[in-house]
Write a protein that holds these residues in place. Structure first.
Motif, PDB file in Angstrom:
ATOM      1  N   THR A   7      39.408  32.812  35.833  1.00 43.79           N
ATOM      2  CA  THR A   7      38.199  32.952  35.016  1.00 43.79           C
ATOM      3  C   THR A   7      37.099  33.669  35.794  1.00 43.79           C
ATOM      4  N   ASP A   8      36.967  33.350  37.076  1.00 39.26           N
ATOM      5  CA  ASP A   8      35.962  34.014  37.909  1.00 39.26           C
ATOM      6  C   ASP A   8      36.246  35.517  38.007  1.00 39.26           C
ATOM      7  N   LEU A  12      33.963  38.562  36.540  1.00 38.80           N
ATOM      8  CA  LEU A  12      33.516  39.637  37.424  1.00 38.80           C
ATOM      9  C   LEU A  12      33.839  41.000  36.827  1.00 38.80           C
ATOM     10  N   ILE A  13      35.049  41.148  36.275  1.00 36.66           N
ATOM     11  CA  ILE A  13      35.413  42.411  35.625  1.00 36.66           C
ATOM     12  C   ILE A  13      34.475  42.686  34.452  1.00 36.66           C
ATOM     13  N   HIS A  14      34.190  41.655  33.653  1.00 36.00           N
ATOM     14  CA  HIS A  14      33.271  41.814  32.531  1.00 36.00           C
ATOM     15  C   HIS A  14      31.892  42.278  33.012  1.00 36.00           C
ATOM     16  N   THR A  15      31.393  41.666  34.071  1.00 35.06           N
ATOM     17  CA  THR A  15      30.074  42.023  34.589  1.00 35.06           C
ATOM     18  C   THR A  15      30.041  43.465  35.067  1.00 35.06           C
ATOM     19  N   LEU A  16      31.052  43.859  35.826  1.00 36.23           N
ATOM     20  CA  LEU A  16      31.108  45.224  36.346  1.00 36.23           C
ATOM     21  C   LEU A  16      31.222  46.227  35.200  1.00 36.23           C
ATOM     22  N   PHE A  17      32.067  45.911  34.211  1.00 33.82           N
ATOM     23  CA  PHE A  17      32.255  46.852  33.099  1.00 33.82           C
ATOM     24  C   PHE A  17      30.992  46.943  32.251  1.00 33.82           C
ATOM     25  N   ASP A  18      30.310  45.821  32.040  1.00 31.62           N
ATOM     26  CA  ASP A  18      29.079  45.847  31.247  1.00 31.62           C
ATOM     27  C   ASP A  18      28.014  46.708  31.924  1.00 31.62           C
ATOM     28  N   ARG A  19      27.885  46.576  33.237  1.00 27.62           N
ATOM     29  CA  ARG A  19      26.906  47.394  33.954  1.00 27.62           C
ATOM     30  C   ARG A  19      27.300  48.870  33.893  1.00 27.62           C
ATOM     31  N   ALA A 311      38.893  42.620  43.907  1.00 26.11           N
ATOM     32  CA  ALA A 311      39.304  41.654  44.929  1.00 26.11           C
ATOM     33  C   ALA A 311      38.346  41.657  46.113  1.00 26.11           C
ATOM     34  N   MET A 312      37.951  42.837  46.576  1.00 31.56           N
ATOM     35  CA  MET A 312      37.076  42.928  47.743  1.00 31.56           C
ATOM     36  C   MET A 312      35.662  42.432  47.426  1.00 31.56           C
ATOM     37  N   ILE A 313      35.188  42.687  46.210  1.00 26.21           N
ATOM     38  CA  ILE A 313      33.872  42.178  45.805  1.00 26.21           C
ATOM     39  C   ILE A 313      33.908  40.651  45.766  1.00 26.21           C
ATOM     40  N   ALA A 314      34.954  40.088  45.157  1.00 24.59           N
ATOM     41  CA  ALA A 314      35.086  38.628  45.102  1.00 24.59           C
ATOM     42  C   ALA A 314      35.210  38.049  46.510  1.00 24.59           C
ATOM     43  N   ASN A 315      35.962  38.708  47.376  1.00 20.31           N
ATOM     44  CA  ASN A 315      36.094  38.240  48.756  1.00 20.31           C
ATOM     45  C   ASN A 315      34.745  38.194  49.454  1.00 20.31           C
ATOM     46  N   SER A 316      33.909  39.199  49.197  1.00 20.07           N
ATOM     47  CA  SER A 316      32.580  39.227  49.794  1.00 20.07           C
ATOM     48  C   SER A 316      31.715  38.078  49.262  1.00 20.07           C
ATOM     49  N   ILE A 317      31.769  37.855  47.952  1.00 19.31           N
ATOM     50  CA  ILE A 317      30.954  36.804  47.336  1.00 19.31           C
ATOM     51  C   ILE A 317      31.386  35.418  47.800  1.00 19.31           C
ATOM     52  N   THR A 324      41.906  40.980  52.030  1.00 14.89           N
ATOM     53  CA  THR A 324      42.990  40.136  51.542  1.00 14.89           C
ATOM     54  C   THR A 324      43.115  40.231  50.028  1.00 14.89           C
ATOM     55  N   ILE A 325      44.338  40.325  49.540  1.00 10.12           N
ATOM     56  CA  ILE A 325      44.560  40.359  48.092  1.00 10.12           C
ATOM     57  C   ILE A 325      45.376  39.144  47.639  1.00 10.12           C
ATOM     58  N   SER A 326      45.693  38.263  48.563  1.00 14.95           N
ATOM     59  CA  SER A 326      46.525  37.099  48.208  1.00 14.95           C
ATOM     60  C   SER A 326      45.793  36.166  47.253  1.00 14.95           C
ATOM     61  N   HIS A 327      44.467  36.072  47.372  1.00 11.48           N
ATOM     62  CA  HIS A 327      43.711  35.159  46.506  1.00 11.48           C
ATOM     63  C   HIS A 327      43.736  35.630  45.051  1.00 11.48           C
ATOM     64  N   ILE A 328      43.510  36.913  44.828  1.00 18.13           N
ATOM     65  CA  ILE A 328      43.488  37.412  43.451  1.00 18.13           C
ATOM     66  C   ILE A 328      44.901  37.401  42.857  1.00 18.13           C
ATOM     67  N   ILE A 329      45.913  37.649  43.670  1.00 15.99           N
ATOM     68  CA  ILE A 329      47.291  37.597  43.180  1.00 15.99           C
ATOM     69  C   ILE A 329      47.647  36.180  42.765  1.00 15.99           C
ATOM     70  N   ALA A 330      47.275  35.197  43.611  1.00 21.79           N
ATOM     71  CA  ALA A 330      47.588  33.796  43.307  1.00 21.79           C
ATOM     72  C   ALA A 330      46.851  33.326  42.061  1.00 21.79           C
ATOM     73  N   ALA A 331      45.616  33.775  41.874  1.00 25.02           N
ATOM     74  CA  ALA A 331      44.819  33.323  40.733  1.00 25.02           C
ATOM     75  C   ALA A 331      45.288  33.936  39.424  1.00 25.02           C
ATOM     76  N   CYS A 332      45.832  35.145  39.472  1.00 31.42           N
ATOM     77  CA  CYS A 332      46.130  35.885  38.242  1.00 31.42           C
ATOM     78  C   CYS A 332      47.602  35.917  37.879  1.00 31.42           C
ATOM     79  N   THR A 333      48.440  35.213  38.616  1.00 30.23           N
ATOM     80  CA  THR A 333      49.876  35.182  38.287  1.00 30.23           C
ATOM     81  C   THR A 333      50.289  33.777  37.874  1.00 30.23           C
TER      82      THR A 333
END
Length: 333
Positions: A7-8, A12-19, A311-317, A324-333
């Motif tokens: 969901t996060d 984030l994708i929604h926010t980036l696309f809206d901007r 993934a990198m923006i979320a990692n920074s936040i 690392t891309i393991s977090h976004i892969i684990a969350a979205c699969t």
């Protein structure tokens, strides 16, 4: 700190696309307006990327068997298979512009995101299916036993992969590997051609201090033209050694700060191609992709570049390692 959930990432994708959408010039389009907007389709195709589902018939079946995701995706009704196929093929220009926008929009979020010392390179991705030998390709002849051939692909050669029948991913990134520009072409397009097509974006929009490349990008006229615009194009330029201008350029790149940039090129951009390959499941030696046709491949690889940005923006936040891309892969699969 709690790790981001699916969901996060979707928010984030929604926010980036809206901007991104707000920043675009509002111009009326001819024809009937889209029933399915680009934003929910972008989220959906991103999730399909993590599932490694590239067949549109299977994607449609997945939607029917996962009604719980309909609200998350923002679909009021489910798109047909033909709709998914048609819209995927035309999504590349939107994703390409989105990557460029995000590359500048989040520059203040992380020091490395707004770095003005950038890197440029090309990486080949092998086409799905068999190879089309150059003799047959030039003659427009497809051997009878050559099934499921991608006829849009073409041959290219790299120092590491040697000859590859497929496509080329032309990427611009910062020193931490944050993507700034993306372009996907058939393998034949050279690095020199691709950077010429990106030139306006470099000179008028991004305006970096330096762009570090390999020998393929070294061209005397380009180096001079960019220097007049205040951008130093840094390359080993091993084939440009004759004449006063060439000697002056080699004295320039011999300076400590420029040698440091050249020395960090491999660690800055080459590992990024491996991350993109992992996101699309192209993990064999030649990074063979699973989708055919230039229109499809463009969206396929450009979407992976945007996903890496997310993934990198979320990692920074969330305070996680940037690459690392393991977090976004684990969350979205």
């Amino acid at each position: 700190m709690k790790e981001p959930t699916i969901t996060d990432y979707v928010e984030l994708i929604h926010t980036l696309f809206d901007r991104f959408a707000q920043a675009q010039t509002a111009t009326p389009k001819q024809g009937h307006p889209y029933i399915y907007k680009n934003k929910p389709l972008l989220v959906f195709f991103t999730l399909m990327q993590f599932q490694y589902i590239t067949q549109f018939k299977t994607q449609h079946r997945w939607l029917k068997t996962h009604p719980q995701h309909q609200q998350l995706l923002g679909f009021k009704t489910l798109p047909d298979r033909s709709t998914l196929s048609r819209r995927y093929k035309v999504l590349y220009p939107t994703i390409q512009a989105l990557v460029a926008f995000v590359g500048e929009d989040v520059a203040d979020l992380e020091t490395g995101f707004g770095d003005k010392n950038l890197y440029e390179d090309k990486s080949p991705f092998k086409a799905a299916g068999p190879v089309w030998h150059q003799r047959d390709r030039k003659a427009g002849r497809v051997p009878e036993n050559l099934r499921h051939l991608d006829q849009d692909a073409s041959w290219c050669k790299s120092a590491y992969h040697k000859w590859v029948y497929g496509y080329g991913l032309h990427l611009t990134c910062s020193q931490v590997g944050f993507p700034k520009l993306v372009q996907v072409e058939t393998g034949t397009m050279s690095e020199s051609q691709a950077i010429d097509e990106k030139e306006e974006a470099f000179l008028k929009q991004i305006c970096p201090h330096t762009l570090t490349t390999d020998n393929s990008y070294a061209k005397a006229m380009r180096i001079r033209r960019w220097a007049k615009a205040g951008i130093a194009l840094i390359s080993p330029a091993t084939k440009w050694t004759s004449g006063g201008c060439a000697q002056a350029y080699h004295r320039f790149i011999a300076q400590d700060e420029n040698q440091a940039l050249l020395g960090s090129r491999r660690t800055a951009i080459e590992p990024v191609f491996d991350l993109i390959a992992k996101l699309v499941g192209a993990t064999d030696n030649h990074k063979q992709i699973s989708i055919q046709g230039l229109c499809n491949v463009r969206t396929h690889l450009a979407l992976a570049v945007f996903t890496l940005q997310v993934a990198m923006i979320a990692n920074s936040i969330w305070g996680m390692p940037l690459r690392t891309i393991s977090h976004i892969i684990a969350a979205c699969t």
